[in-house]
Design a protein around this motif. Sequence first.
Motif, PDB file in Angstrom:
ATOM      1  N   ASP A  73      10.675 -59.311   7.916  1.00  0.00           N
ATOM      2  CA  ASP A  73      11.674 -59.476   6.852  1.00  0.00           C
ATOM      3  C   ASP A  73      12.333 -58.143   6.529  1.00  0.00           C
ATOM      4  N   PHE A  74      11.569 -57.055   6.617  1.00  0.00           N
ATOM      5  CA  PHE A  74      12.141 -55.722   6.408  1.00  0.00           C
ATOM      6  C   PHE A  74      13.153 -55.403   7.507  1.00  0.00           C
ATOM      7  N   MET A  75      12.800 -55.692   8.757  1.00  0.00           N
ATOM      8  CA  MET A  75      13.696 -55.408   9.873  1.00  0.00           C
ATOM      9  C   MET A  75      14.965 -56.253   9.820  1.00  0.00           C
ATOM     10  N   LYS A  76      14.842 -57.473   9.284  1.00  0.00           N
ATOM     11  CA  LYS A  76      16.009 -58.351   9.164  1.00  0.00           C
ATOM     12  C   LYS A  76      16.847 -58.033   7.935  1.00  0.00           C
ATOM     13  N   GLY A  77      16.288 -57.223   7.025  1.00  0.00           N
ATOM     14  CA  GLY A  77      17.006 -56.878   5.805  1.00  0.00           C
ATOM     15  C   GLY A  77      16.888 -57.919   4.712  1.00  0.00           C
ATOM     16  N   THR A  78      15.945 -58.853   4.874  1.00  0.00           N
ATOM     17  CA  THR A  78      15.749 -59.900   3.866  1.00  0.00           C
ATOM     18  C   THR A  78      15.160 -59.333   2.584  1.00  0.00           C
ATOM     19  N   ASP A  80      15.520 -56.828   0.362  1.00  0.00           N
ATOM     20  CA  ASP A  80      16.362 -55.742  -0.131  1.00  0.00           C
ATOM     21  C   ASP A  80      16.151 -55.558  -1.626  1.00  0.00           C
ATOM     22  N   GLU A  81      17.063 -54.790  -2.248  1.00  0.00           N
ATOM     23  CA  GLU A  81      16.892 -54.474  -3.673  1.00  0.00           C
ATOM     24  C   GLU A  81      17.070 -55.690  -4.575  1.00  0.00           C
ATOM     25  N   SER A  82      17.620 -56.791  -4.032  1.00  0.00           N
ATOM     26  CA  SER A  82      17.814 -57.988  -4.843  1.00  0.00           C
ATOM     27  C   SER A  82      16.594 -58.895  -4.871  1.00  0.00           C
ATOM     28  N   ARG A  83      15.540 -58.518  -4.156  1.00  0.00           N
ATOM     29  CA  ARG A  83      14.338 -59.339  -4.084  1.00  0.00           C
ATOM     30  C   ARG A  83      13.713 -59.523  -5.464  1.00  0.00           C
ATOM     31  N   LEU A  84      13.339 -60.769  -5.786  1.00  0.00           N
ATOM     32  CA  LEU A  84      12.752 -61.086  -7.087  1.00  0.00           C
ATOM     33  C   LEU A  84      11.232 -61.161  -7.036  1.00  0.00           C
ATOM     34  N   GLY A  85      10.695 -61.358  -5.857  1.00  0.00           N
ATOM     35  CA  GLY A  85       9.251 -61.525  -5.714  1.00  0.00           C
ATOM     36  C   GLY A  85       8.505 -60.212  -5.736  1.00  0.00           C
ATOM     37  N   PRO A  86       7.179 -60.284  -5.568  1.00  0.00           N
ATOM     38  CA  PRO A  86       6.359 -59.067  -5.518  1.00  0.00           C
ATOM     39  C   PRO A  86       6.881 -58.097  -4.467  1.00  0.00           C
ATOM     40  N   PHE A 203      11.619 -71.455  -4.274  1.00  0.00           N
ATOM     41  CA  PHE A 203      12.392 -71.821  -5.468  1.00  0.00           C
ATOM     42  C   PHE A 203      12.912 -70.565  -6.160  1.00  0.00           C
ATOM     43  N   ARG A 204      12.043 -69.567  -6.280  1.00  0.00           N
ATOM     44  CA  ARG A 204      12.429 -68.297  -6.899  1.00  0.00           C
ATOM     45  C   ARG A 204      13.514 -67.592  -6.091  1.00  0.00           C
ATOM     46  N   ASP A 205      13.405 -67.656  -4.773  1.00  0.00           N
ATOM     47  CA  ASP A 205      14.305 -66.901  -3.885  1.00  0.00           C
ATOM     48  C   ASP A 205      15.488 -67.709  -3.388  1.00  0.00           C
ATOM     49  N   ILE A 206      15.772 -68.846  -4.005  1.00  0.00           N
ATOM     50  CA  ILE A 206      16.786 -69.748  -3.473  1.00  0.00           C
ATOM     51  C   ILE A 206      18.159 -69.079  -3.310  1.00  0.00           C
ATOM     52  N   ASP A 207      18.564 -68.278  -4.285  1.00  0.00           N
ATOM     53  CA  ASP A 207      19.880 -67.626  -4.190  1.00  0.00           C
ATOM     54  C   ASP A 207      19.902 -66.562  -3.096  1.00  0.00           C
ATOM     55  N   ASN A 208      18.866 -65.741  -3.030  1.00  0.00           N
ATOM     56  CA  ASN A 208      18.782 -64.725  -1.981  1.00  0.00           C
ATOM     57  C   ASN A 208      18.704 -65.358  -0.593  1.00  0.00           C
ATOM     58  N   ASP A 209      17.951 -66.450  -0.477  1.00  0.00           N
ATOM     59  CA  ASP A 209      17.824 -67.117   0.818  1.00  0.00           C
ATOM     60  C   ASP A 209      19.156 -67.703   1.267  1.00  0.00           C
ATOM     61  N   ARG A 210      19.921 -68.239   0.324  1.00  0.00           N
ATOM     62  CA  ARG A 210      21.247 -68.766   0.673  1.00  0.00           C
ATOM     63  C   ARG A 210      22.140 -67.666   1.218  1.00  0.00           C
ATOM     64  N   ARG A 211      22.106 -66.500   0.556  1.00  0.00           N
ATOM     65  CA  ARG A 211      22.937 -65.375   1.012  1.00  0.00           C
ATOM     66  C   ARG A 211      22.494 -64.881   2.384  1.00  0.00           C
TER      67      ARG A 211
END
Length: 308
Positions: A73-78, A80-86, A203-211
């Motif tokens: 996920d780090f290599m893919k850039g998933t 990033d600073e917008s992450r809401l999880g741990p 559910f928490r990451d739904i917006d980030n996952d869409r982007r």
Amino acid sequence: MDETNVRVNSLKAWILAARPKTLTGAAVPVMIGVASAVALYGWSGIRVVPAVLCMLFALIMQVDANFVNDYFDFMKGTDDESRLGPKRACSQGWITAVAMRRGLLYTTILACVVGLPLVFYGGWEMIMVGLACVVFCFLYTISFSYLGLGDVLVLVFFGLVPVCMTYWLAAPPTQLASIPTSVVVLSIACGLVIDTLLVVNNFRDIDNDRRAGKRTLIVRIGERGGLILYMLLGLLGAVMAIGGVVYLNWHEGQWTQYLVIFYIPFHTLAFTTMRSIRKGAELNRVLGMTARNMLIFGLLVSAALIFA
């Protein structure tokens, strides 16, 4: 553990990267598999060594999956600073990408070394089972989670495979011909309950996952569908677990076989909290509640099987 002042590639960094709180998801299926064997054959009838090896393999594979998820996920850039999880180790700079590659390689090898002796208890088929666990550990992060198939993998590799295989290996050698239908039902129930953790994450990451173009099941069905799914998974898992316990080890008038019912209030509370929050990093509180509930579920199912 305190996430401040983490030195690069330090022991503290690796412990954080291992995500100890997630180990519940690996331990619970093995617990239920062992408890199923005990329910049928008693403590004196089960094989302790393969049961312990199953637990160690599951825990190491969970750490391995966490390292794989962190790195790719780090290599893919998933992450990033917008992450809401741990926070994740690579994205925070706690562990370098090179070190994480070595880490996931070493944990994969260690899991294989720990799992290999199971061949002596379950036959050469155990190599295929172990290989499938390793391959799909990588495929989940690299591909399947982006296609909305993560929930299917959870059902298989946190339900069917660990519960059934642990039961099969822990049972007396004379019983290796088949796996009771009730154990299969319990394995599915376990997978459903553990999937609630993935549902909260997505559910928490739904917006980030869409982007990011990550088409998780929650992205596909939306927030309302995600809330309904979360509630239904826990309820269906509890009902199936009660049915599996009763079918496996029926004792008329024995109330302990219905212990799993006490999981439902905890699950309902987590659902109510999730519905009230709906958005943001505060959903991590529901993540913690769900991880706790998974452990409660595992303990209740195991107790119901052993003490019924």
